[in-house]
Design an enzyme around this catalytic site. Structure first.
Site, short mmCIF file in Angstrom:
data_model
loop_
_atom_site.label_atom_id
_atom_site.label_comp_id
_atom_site.label_asym_id
_atom_site.label_seq_id
_atom_site.Cartn_x
_atom_site.Cartn_y
_atom_site.Cartn_z
N GLU A 1 0.82 -1.22 0.00
CA GLU A 1 0.00 0.00 0.00
C GLU A 1 0.85 1.27 0.00
OE1 GLU A 1 -3.75 0.10 0.65
OE2 GLU A 1 -3.78 -1.99 0.04
N HIS B 1 -3.97 1.98 7.62
CA HIS B 1 -2.57 2.21 7.24
C HIS B 1 -1.83 2.74 8.46
CE1 HIS B 1 -4.10 2.84 2.90
NE2 HIS B 1 -3.51 1.66 2.97
N CYS C 1 -2.58 11.44 3.63
CA CYS C 1 -3.03 10.55 2.56
C CYS C 1 -2.90 11.21 1.20
CB CYS C 1 -4.50 10.17 2.78
SG CYS C 1 -4.77 8.91 4.03
#
Length: 415
Positions: free
Chosen positions: A161, A229, A346
């Site tokens: 990711e 995350h 993000c």
């Protein structure tokens, strides 16, 4: 001269709330709400303008082509998952460029180049479609092969990711550092999206010295709580680790493992008694941009939701009043992104390089920002309702809006 450049994702014209991300509390809670792509993109651009003023340099990556016709043709729209399958090809999730790739700067790599590996994002269908189109952008933006190496994604057996689970400790961005890879272990209620083997494969691809790498497990309880995350529970900048007390499976062991390889580590740990894990996730206190200003001081750029939380803002005020490394906390409005589970961190990918080696079409300046703002204000849909997803009219609007931006930037090659 090497500098850290934040490359923010421009929020795409198909930005919507389909609730496709299992384990992302914000995404699930806003499923079915109307979205506002124009406002979302302008909020992101305003954040970029602020960082350009603070840091003197700012990059961006472009929305990917949506709807994804190839994925639409490949899916069978029947059964209980029909709505999610119909929405996946429309996802604007590439706006969160912290998941675009993992980046190792030239001072860390064996060949002295900056290495970038696009994340395969295989855990979620709506994100697994991204990496090839992301790589096409990276190949252009970082096409100077003397200074950059852009890889293919790691094999899809291992979920990767990207930079959302990666950090880098160093005395200064241009000096050699120690790279931190945080992974999760599967088996919980929500998927652990970063596989340890994916992290090790990326480190090998980048030619990193394993004695200058640290691999640490994220606390499974935080994944269960909605920290899908690691950047939801901690952020690294130079010598500083800003982290929640519950971020890692073995918190003290994590600090010791990092200090063994980077003795200058400075930990700013937020205790659970000051900010609960639930409140940290709700406000995205740690999904923040921790940046070094030209004068050497550090700013923490947080969502506006942090200022609206009494407990979080009390902690931030106390931190600013202390003699710690983080001297200012700067709230920004990214509410449209936050409602889908993405804060300031993000929205950006950190790349340490010489700005002169980057394709200038991907670097922001005031003139370009003004031009982009006009395109977005004119072409981006003002609102998307759940019933609009899949309509021919919306498809035409979204495709035309993206093309207008590509033409403005002379990047029609990406159409």
């Amino acid at each position: 001269m090497l500098k850290e450049i934040n490359f923010d994702g421009i929020v795409g014209p198909s930005h919507n709330y389909a609730g496709l991300s299992l384990g992302n509390i914000a995404s699930a809670s806003h499923k079915g709400d109307p979205s506002y792509p124009r406002a979302a993109a302008l909020q992101g651009l305003a954040k970029m303008r602020g960082n350009l003023a603070r840091l003197g340099v700012q990059g961006f990556l472009l929305p990917l082509p949506r709807p994804n016709g190839a994925l639409q043709s490949a899916l069978a729209y029947d059964g209980s998952e029909a709505a999610a399958l119909r929405a996946a090809p429309w996802s604007a999730s590439s706006m969160w460029t912290a998941n675009a790739a993992t980046v190792s700067p030239a001072p860390d790599t064996a060949d002295g180049k900056c290495h970038l590996t696009p994340a395969n994002l295989i855990t979620m269908l709506h994100r697994a479609q991204e990496w090839q189109d992301t790589k096409a952008q990276l190949d252009i933006a970082f096409g100077d092969k003397e200074h950059f190496a852009v890889h293919d994604a790691v094999p899809p057996t291992f979920g990767d990711e990207g930079a959302a689970n990666h950090g880098r400790f160093c005395e200064g961005h241009g000096s050699a550092g120690v790279e931190l890879f945080v992974y999760g272990k599967p088996g919980g209620r929500f998927p652990a999206r970063q596989h340890e083997q994916a992290s090790r494969l990326v480190a090998r691809l980048h030619g990193l010295d394993t004695t200058k790498c640290v691999f640490i497990e994220q606390n499974p309880a935080t994944i269960e709580a909605g920290a899908f995350h690691n950047d939801v529970v901690s952020v690294v900048n130079e010598r500083v680790l800003f982290t929640h007390q519950e971020a890692f499976t073995d918190q003290q062991g994590a600090y010791e493992a990092i200090r063994t390889k980077f003795p200058a580590l400075e930990v700013v740990e937020v205790p659970s008694s000051a900010v609960s894990m639930a409140e940290a996730i709700r406000t995205y206190l740690f999904n923040a941009q921790l940046v070094t200003l030209p004068d050497g001081s550090m700013n923490l750029i947080v969502p506006e939701e942090c200022r609206e939380s009494p407990t979080v803002w009390t902690y931030c005020e106390e931190m600013m009043a202390s003699n710690g490394p983080i001297r200012e906390v700067v709230p920004v409005d990214v509410r449209q992104s936050m409602a889908n589970g993405g804060g300031p961190a993000c929205l950006r990918l950190r790349v340490v390089c010489d700005p002169a080696t980057v394709d200038p079409r991907f670097l922001l300046d005031e003139t370009k920002a003004n031009q982009m703002e006009r395109v977005i204000a004119k072409a981006w849909p003002e609102q998307i309702d759940p019933a609009d997803i899949g309509s021919e009219a919306l498809a035409k609007s979204v495709i035309a809006a993206r093309l207008a931006l590509l033409e403005m930037l002379d990047l029609q090659k990406l159409a």
